[in-house]
Design an enzyme around this catalytic site. Structure first.
Site, mmCIF file in Angstrom:
data_model
loop_
_atom_site.group_PDB
_atom_site.id
_atom_site.type_symbol
_atom_site.label_atom_id
_atom_site.label_comp_id
_atom_site.label_asym_id
_atom_site.label_seq_id
_atom_site.Cartn_x
_atom_site.Cartn_y
_atom_site.Cartn_z
ATOM 1 N N GLU A 1 -28.894 14.398 3.597
ATOM 2 C CA GLU A 1 -29.494 13.073 3.759
ATOM 3 C C GLU A 1 -30.566 13.058 4.836
ATOM 4 O O GLU A 1 -30.810 12.054 5.486
ATOM 5 C CB GLU A 1 -28.394 12.031 4.071
ATOM 6 C CG GLU A 1 -28.817 10.585 3.994
ATOM 7 C CD GLU A 1 -29.431 10.205 2.659
ATOM 8 O OE1 GLU A 1 -29.925 9.095 2.531
ATOM 9 O OE2 GLU A 1 -29.440 11.037 1.736
ATOM 10 N N GLU B 1 -40.134 6.085 18.762
ATOM 11 C CA GLU B 1 -40.868 6.823 19.794
ATOM 12 C C GLU B 1 -40.507 8.311 19.759
ATOM 13 O O GLU B 1 -41.385 9.177 19.843
ATOM 14 C CB GLU B 1 -40.567 6.238 21.183
ATOM 15 C CG GLU B 1 -41.125 4.844 21.429
ATOM 16 C CD GLU B 1 -40.324 3.746 20.773
ATOM 17 O OE1 GLU B 1 -40.798 2.599 20.747
ATOM 18 O OE2 GLU B 1 -39.207 4.019 20.262
ATOM 19 N N THR C 1 -35.092 6.935 17.792
ATOM 20 C CA THR C 1 -36.061 5.849 17.888
ATOM 21 C C THR C 1 -37.412 6.255 17.300
ATOM 22 O O THR C 1 -37.719 7.435 17.151
ATOM 23 C CB THR C 1 -36.274 5.439 19.355
ATOM 24 O OG1 THR C 1 -36.892 6.533 20.053
ATOM 25 C CG2 THR C 1 -34.950 5.096 20.026
ATOM 26 N N GLY D 1 -17.365 8.405 18.811
ATOM 27 C CA GLY D 1 -17.278 8.074 20.230
ATOM 28 C C GLY D 1 -18.206 8.937 21.065
ATOM 29 O O GLY D 1 -17.744 9.856 21.759
ATOM 30 N N SER E 1 -21.774 7.512 22.533
ATOM 31 C CA SER E 1 -22.488 6.711 23.529
ATOM 32 C C SER E 1 -21.533 6.040 24.507
ATOM 33 O O SER E 1 -20.412 5.656 24.151
ATOM 34 C CB SER E 1 -23.341 5.644 22.842
ATOM 35 O OG SER E 1 -24.365 6.224 22.064
#
Length: 393
Positions: A246, A377, A375, A129, A131
């Site tokens: 990972e 970007e 992202t 929980g 965003s």
């Protein structure tokens, strides 16, 4: 850098591969991130995770005292690579990767005893929980509040894009406990049972019509203070805790490689009319280019693990692997649709669908790969500044 496996590592790889071939049906193509699982498939995923837990393969990097194996980085890579290639549905991955390490570092002994065994065994399924509708990339702008009331906190607000909230037992979340503090301060980290009164869940089907995401509403949800992790108002710093687990992105590479292998197998066995194939010479060239890119992606991932094995901290190297592989996932998905022509657009349920309509739906779900976990970007900015030494502006 020598990326070849030792005899011991190859033996471990074969052990994992044999287990997966025995436990996963040959026609299983469920999404490891649970965006495509029916209720029946979800039950299979739960049972499969418990079998991983019995071998301590759900949290291989964790110390043995917390239910892990303390595996070295390369054997972590081997395990994650094999599970992802076989599309093994590990329902503990959110707990293992995010909240578990946070509890290990910042949690109380009571919290460790209550939650860590359930994460390793697969008995507790978690959702995140973080965003909110107006707090995504700028997460510190979150507005969900937690007000102290005796031995409890009262939580009000909403979270969005909450993966598998509808299937989870617990949620780890951030809420603002001091609205007067600067936005990176005044935030606390909580563990919230998903069956608490006042929690409601609204499904958010994605563009492929699959239900994995949700919006979760908290209305006067009462949470015991013992479920706060770390100090009050220092939850932002607690949430930044991660383990070097990972970071190689090998799971995404293995998932991509499996999709590519399935596409190659289809092209080899296509009926005389091509089954949708157009221009066999062009298809061969397209597949050859992708084969090279899949191998480049694998080597980039191994490079990150190799650095970790030497005690170094990958920075831009992890971003290079992430941005290349996430965009490659999209290229393979697009190739699958285009190589099959109109057949590639069909979904499961159509008698004309190829490979049970996998590429038709994967083409749509792959859009998120260059957004999730940072992202492209953002990754390119890290590569530019940390890798190439370019100025911030």
């Amino acid at each position: 850098m020598d990326f070849s496996f030792t005899d011991e590592q190859r033996a471990f790889q074969q052990e994992v591969r044999t287990f997966l071939q025995q436990e996963i049906p040959p026609d299983w193509d469920g999404d490891a991130y649970f965006l495509e699982l029916s209720d029946e498939e979800w039950q299979f995923a739960l049972a499969f995770t418990k079998k991983l837990g019995e071998r301590r393969w759900t949290a291989p990097a964790w110390p043995p005292e917390y239910g892990g194996l303390g595996l070295d980085f390369m054997r972590q890579v081997i395990l994650n690579e094999e599970i992802s290639y076989h599309r093994g549905p590990n329902v503990s991955w959110i707990g293992v990767t995010y909240v578990g390490p946070t509890i290990i570092v910042h949690g109380t002994e009571e919290q460790k005893r209550e939650f860590l065994p359930g994460i390793v065994s697969g008995d507790i399924v978690w959702c995140q929980g973080f965003s909110e509708p107006n707090a995504g990339s700028d997460l510190a702008s979150l507005q969900t509040t937690a007000v102290r009331d005796g031995d409890d906190y009262i939580i009000n607000g909403t979270k969005i894009w909450t993966t598998i909230a509808h299937r989870s037992n617990w949620c780890f979340m951030l809420a603002r406990t001091d609205p007067t503090a600067p936005k990176h301060k005044g935030i606390s980290y909580f563990l919230v049972p998903m069956d608490a009164p006042g929690i409601s869940i609204v499904p958010l089907p994605n563009m492929a019509g699959l239900h994995g995401f949700n919006q979760v509403f908290f209305e006067n949800v009462r949470v015991p203070a013992r479920y706060r992790v770390g100090e009050e108002n220092r939850g932002w710093y607690v949430a930044m805790t991660t383990l070097n687990f990972e970071r190689s992105n090998i799971s995404q590479n293995a998932f991509c490689r499996r999709n590519f292998d399935d596409l190659v197998a289809y092209c080899r066995e296509a009926p005389p009319d091509g089954g949708g194939l157009a221009g066999r010479q062009a298809v061969r060239h397209r597949l050859a280019e992708l084969a090279i890119e899949v191998e480049v992606s694998r080597i980039l991932s191994y490079r990150v693990a190799h650095l970790q094995e030497r005690g170094l901290v990958p920075n831009y190297e992890a971003s290079v692997a992430k941005v290349f592989t996430s965009e490659l996932v999209q290229r393979v998905a697009r190739a699958g649709v285009e190589v099959m022509n109109l057949y590639g657009q069909l979904r499961e349920g159509s008698k004309y669908a190829r490979l049970r309509g996998f590429f038709g739906r994967h083409y749509l779900t792959s859009v998120s790969y260059t957004i999730a976990a940072g992202t492209s970007e953002v990754q390119r900015n890290i590569i530019a500044t940390k890798g190439l030494g370019l100025p911030m502006s």
